[in-house]
Write an enzyme that holds these catalytic residues in place. Structure first.
Site, PDB file in Angstrom:
ATOM      1  N   GLU A  23       1.634  -8.365   7.914  1.00  0.00           N
ATOM      2  CA  GLU A  23       1.608  -7.009   8.463  1.00  0.00           C
ATOM      3  C   GLU A  23       2.270  -6.008   7.517  1.00  0.00           C
ATOM      4  O   GLU A  23       1.864  -4.839   7.471  1.00  0.00           O
ATOM      5  CB  GLU A  23       2.307  -6.988   9.825  1.00  0.00           C
ATOM      6  CG  GLU A  23       1.610  -7.821  10.891  1.00  0.00           C
ATOM      7  CD  GLU A  23       0.180  -7.386  11.153  1.00  0.00           C
ATOM      8  OE1 GLU A  23      -0.136  -6.189  10.981  1.00  0.00           O
ATOM      9  OE2 GLU A  23      -0.641  -8.239  11.522  1.00  0.00           O
ATOM     10  N   HIS A  26      -0.306  -4.629   5.164  1.00  0.00           N
ATOM     11  CA  HIS A  26      -1.052  -3.510   5.764  1.00  0.00           C
ATOM     12  C   HIS A  26      -0.207  -2.239   5.751  1.00  0.00           C
ATOM     13  O   HIS A  26      -0.676  -1.156   5.392  1.00  0.00           O
ATOM     14  CB  HIS A  26      -1.427  -3.845   7.212  1.00  0.00           C
ATOM     15  CG  HIS A  26      -2.432  -4.942   7.353  1.00  0.00           C
ATOM     16  ND1 HIS A  26      -3.623  -4.967   6.668  1.00  0.00           N
ATOM     17  CD2 HIS A  26      -2.428  -6.056   8.138  1.00  0.00           C
ATOM     18  CE1 HIS A  26      -4.310  -6.042   7.009  1.00  0.00           C
ATOM     19  NE2 HIS A  26      -3.598  -6.721   7.894  1.00  0.00           N
TER      20      HIS A  26
END
Length: 374
Positions: A23, A26
């Site tokens: 994550e 991202h």
């Protein structure tokens, strides 16, 4: 009780590291593309504690530590589109929203998660190689098992392996890896004998072994043994190269095994889910920190590969939609995206259920429960 707690703790550590890095990939690229990130969460559910940074991102640790997520400004669902397919924002809001970015930027953000997992694996392998050294055994035959595939092919003590089906062999670990994936298919083996090159054809023997988790695994065996395992010291740049090469090896092994499962030459019972990952985390942690780190690196590669599958809902599915958008000059219709998302969700859930059932069978949970009622 202590063993179970140990397994749970290290499973949570492994999953939290893998998902957080994914994550963060991202998040990092999104920030550099000008996208506003509203939430970065480690875990799901109710927030246990957190803080808000100066750019308005809420960093939070949640109650269910089995994953995590990043939420961008304007996101309404997993396809990063509003329910009615429109983006009702001011120009200023649109500029910092995920949906308002170009196809290239959205593709970069989607790909950043899996790439972060590959980079994590390289970093972990690098750390192991530069501190402990790389496990290495010269690809030279020490003994040949009687009645083995190697004996049938005429291999002898002192033969040095050079290549298998055109793929170079630098260590005995390379040879073992190539053979383990084989399911009884003849392979061309290049060796060096008395200083001269020689090519022989070998058909590995398919053998069932204990996978260490109560189940069985079919592997190919050649029937040769090396002198012993050593740890070869690597320099800084060599460690980077061999760490990258190790990631490539994990990719090759995973892709080959999945291809064999799809083709029907390898059983799907080897497909594991969260319970088996938890069991492996506990076992590897007990075996030593270096084994646990090696497991996290391998799992990180597999997580990156899984997310690159062209399945709507996964990062690969987003990239597939963006590829169509780039070719068409406009996004796919909202109904098509919604239909694709539903199919992707069904596929992922089906795979999770199947893998979890495999875990219950391989870890003998099903057998234990059945004995309670017999």
């Amino acid at each position: 009780m202590g063993s179970s707690l140990h397994t749970i703790v290290f499973f949570v550590i492994a999953i939290s590291v893998l998902v957080s890095v994914h994550e963060f990939g991202h998040f990092w690229v999104a920030r550099r593309c000008g996208v506003k990130v509203e939430v970065f969460s480690i875990g799901f559910g109710r927030e246990l504690f957190g803080w808000t940074d100066r750019r308005g991102t809420r960093w939070r640790v949640s109650a269910l530590p089995l994953g995590g997520y990043v939420r961008f400004f304007g996101d309404a669902d997993a396809t990063s589109a509003l329910p009615d397919g429109t983006i009702c924002m001011t120009d200023a809001e649109r500029q910092v929203s995920y949906q308002g970015q170009s196809v290239a930027k959205r593709s970069a953000i989607a790909a950043a998660g899996p790439i972060a997992n590959f980079l994590l694996a390289i970093a972990l392998f690098f750390g192991l190689f530069i501190t402990l050294g790389q496990p290495f055994t010269a690809p030279v035959v020490d003994t040949v098992s009687p009645g083995s595939a190697a004996e049938a092919a005429g291999l002898r003590q002192g033969d040095r392996f050079l290549a298998v089906d055109g793929r170079s062999v630098e260590s005995f670990e390379d040879l073992r890896l190539y053979m383990r994936l084989n399911q009884g298919t003849p392979v061309s083996v290049e060796i060096e004998r008395d200083g001269k090159p020689l090519t022989v054809e070998v058909t590995p023997t398919v053998t069932e072994i204990d996978d260490g988790q109560g189940g069985k695994q079919k592997i190919g065996l050649l029937g040769v043994a090396p002198a012993g395992v050593e740890f070869k010291e690597r320099g800084f740049f060599d460690s980077i190269w061999y760490a990258t090469r190790e990631v490539g090896t994990v990719v090759h092994v995973t892709a080959t095994a999945v291809g064999q499962m799809i083709g029907g030459t390898r059983g799907t019972e080897e497909l594991g889910g969260p319970l088996r990952i938890a069991d492996m985390s506990g076992r590897m942690a007990r075996a030593g920190l270096e084994n646990f780190i090696w497991l996290i690196a391998a799992l990180s590669v597999n997580l990156g590969l899984f997310n690159l599958l062209p399945v709507p809902m996964l990062d690969g599915g987003h990239l597939l939609f963006y590829a169509f958008e780039a070719m068409r000059g406009r996004p796919l219709g909202e109904r098509i995206q919604e239909f694709g998302f539903r199919i992707g969700l069904a596929m992922v859930l089906t795979l999770m259920v199947f893998a979890t059932w495999n875990d219950l069978v391989q870890l003998r949970v099903v057998d234990f429960i059945s004995r309670l009622f017999t």
